[in-house]
Write a protein that holds these residues in place. Structure first.
Motif, PDB file in Angstrom:
ATOM      1  N   CYS A  36       0.830  -1.214   0.000  1.00  0.00           N
ATOM      2  CA  CYS A  36       0.000   0.000   0.000  1.00  0.00           C
ATOM      3  C   CYS A  36       0.862   1.260   0.000  1.00  0.00           C
ATOM      4  N   THR A  37       1.911   1.275   0.811  1.00  0.00           N
ATOM      5  CA  THR A  37       2.747   2.477   0.856  1.00  0.00           C
ATOM      6  C   THR A  37       3.517   2.661  -0.447  1.00  0.00           C
ATOM      7  N   LYS A  38       3.794   1.575  -1.161  1.00  0.00           N
ATOM      8  CA  LYS A  38       4.420   1.713  -2.478  1.00  0.00           C
ATOM      9  C   LYS A  38       3.482   2.469  -3.410  1.00  0.00           C
ATOM     10  N   VAL A  42       4.041   5.963  -5.410  1.00  0.00           N
ATOM     11  CA  VAL A  42       3.819   6.180  -6.845  1.00  0.00           C
ATOM     12  C   VAL A  42       2.970   7.439  -7.052  1.00  0.00           C
ATOM     13  N   LEU A  43       1.907   7.581  -6.285  1.00  0.00           N
ATOM     14  CA  LEU A  43       1.059   8.779  -6.396  1.00  0.00           C
ATOM     15  C   LEU A  43       1.840  10.040  -6.045  1.00  0.00           C
ATOM     16  N   LYS A  44       2.644   9.963  -4.983  1.00  0.00           N
ATOM     17  CA  LYS A  44       3.434  11.137  -4.592  1.00  0.00           C
ATOM     18  C   LYS A  44       4.415  11.513  -5.695  1.00  0.00           C
ATOM     19  N   ALA A  45       5.046  10.520  -6.294  1.00  0.00           N
ATOM     20  CA  ALA A  45       6.000  10.812  -7.374  1.00  0.00           C
ATOM     21  C   ALA A  45       5.280  11.399  -8.581  1.00  0.00           C
ATOM     22  N   HIS A  92      11.787   4.190   0.466  1.00  0.00           N
ATOM     23  CA  HIS A  92      11.151   3.642  -0.745  1.00  0.00           C
ATOM     24  C   HIS A  92      10.513   4.759  -1.567  1.00  0.00           C
ATOM     25  N   HIS A  93       9.860   5.698  -0.905  1.00  0.00           N
ATOM     26  CA  HIS A  93       9.222   6.808  -1.624  1.00  0.00           C
ATOM     27  C   HIS A  93      10.269   7.655  -2.344  1.00  0.00           C
ATOM     28  N   GLU A  94      11.407   7.879  -1.695  1.00  0.00           N
ATOM     29  CA  GLU A  94      12.476   8.645  -2.335  1.00  0.00           C
ATOM     30  C   GLU A  94      12.993   7.906  -3.572  1.00  0.00           C
ATOM     31  N   ASP A  99      13.240   7.257  -9.418  1.00  0.00           N
ATOM     32  CA  ASP A  99      12.967   6.429 -10.611  1.00  0.00           C
ATOM     33  C   ASP A  99      11.996   7.150 -11.547  1.00  0.00           C
ATOM     34  N   HIS A 100      10.982   7.775 -10.963  1.00  0.00           N
ATOM     35  CA  HIS A 100       9.974   8.489 -11.750  1.00  0.00           C
ATOM     36  C   HIS A 100      10.617   9.680 -12.493  1.00  0.00           C
ATOM     37  N   ALA A 101      11.486  10.411 -11.790  1.00  0.00           N
ATOM     38  CA  ALA A 101      12.151  11.569 -12.400  1.00  0.00           C
ATOM     39  C   ALA A 101      13.083  11.104 -13.525  1.00  0.00           C
ATOM     40  N   ALA A 102      13.753   9.982 -13.324  1.00  0.00           N
ATOM     41  CA  ALA A 102      14.679   9.459 -14.343  1.00  0.00           C
ATOM     42  C   ALA A 102      13.929   8.975 -15.585  1.00  0.00           C
ATOM     43  N   ALA A 103      12.690   8.527 -15.399  1.00  0.00           N
ATOM     44  CA  ALA A 103      11.901   8.004 -16.512  1.00  0.00           C
ATOM     45  C   ALA A 103      11.328   9.121 -17.389  1.00  0.00           C
ATOM     46  N   LYS A 104      11.352  10.321 -16.917  1.00  0.00           N
ATOM     47  CA  LYS A 104      10.767  11.458 -17.686  1.00  0.00           C
ATOM     48  C   LYS A 104      11.616  11.827 -18.859  1.00  0.00           C
TER      49      LYS A 104
END
Length: 104
Positions: A36-38, A42-45, A92-94, A99-104
């Motif tokens: 759930c926290t993952k 994902v939403l926060k990212a 994990h959130h960091e 990962d999200h920023a790198a995928a952009k």
């Protein structure tokens, strides 16, 4: 005395089986919590929200301390445990945000 040894061994085995079952349940509950926290991460990212939420963390710790007292568990121990979990969630959130920023 042999009968007493058998009784003690039987009682120990029963307690140990119960402890093993509780440990297994804890692992499954922690796995679900992290699942759930993952998703929260994902939403926060996705929406560029900070990985940590100090107000939420404070609420969780306060709530857990009350639950621990009600269950006759040391609230300091419960807080230390939750702080460990919170640190792992933030880590994990960091990572998810990176990962999200790198995928952009």
């Amino acid at each position: 005395m042999a009968t007493n040894d058998t009784d003690v061994k039987s009682q120990l085995a029963g307690y140990r089986q119960s402890i093993d079952n509780i440990d297994a349940a804890l692992i499954h509950m922690l796995a679900e919590r992290f699942r759930c926290t993952k998703e929260v991460g994902v939403l926060k990212a996705k929406y560029n929200l900070p990985p940590a939420d100090p107000a939420r963390e404070e609420y969780q710790i306060d709530r857990l301390r009350h639950l621990a007292k009600d269950a006759n568990l040391d609230p300091d121990f419960a807080e230390k445990f939750l702080n460990f979990v919170i640190k792992e969630v933030i880590r994990h959130h960091e990572q998810i945000a990176a990962d999200h920023a790198a995928a952009k």
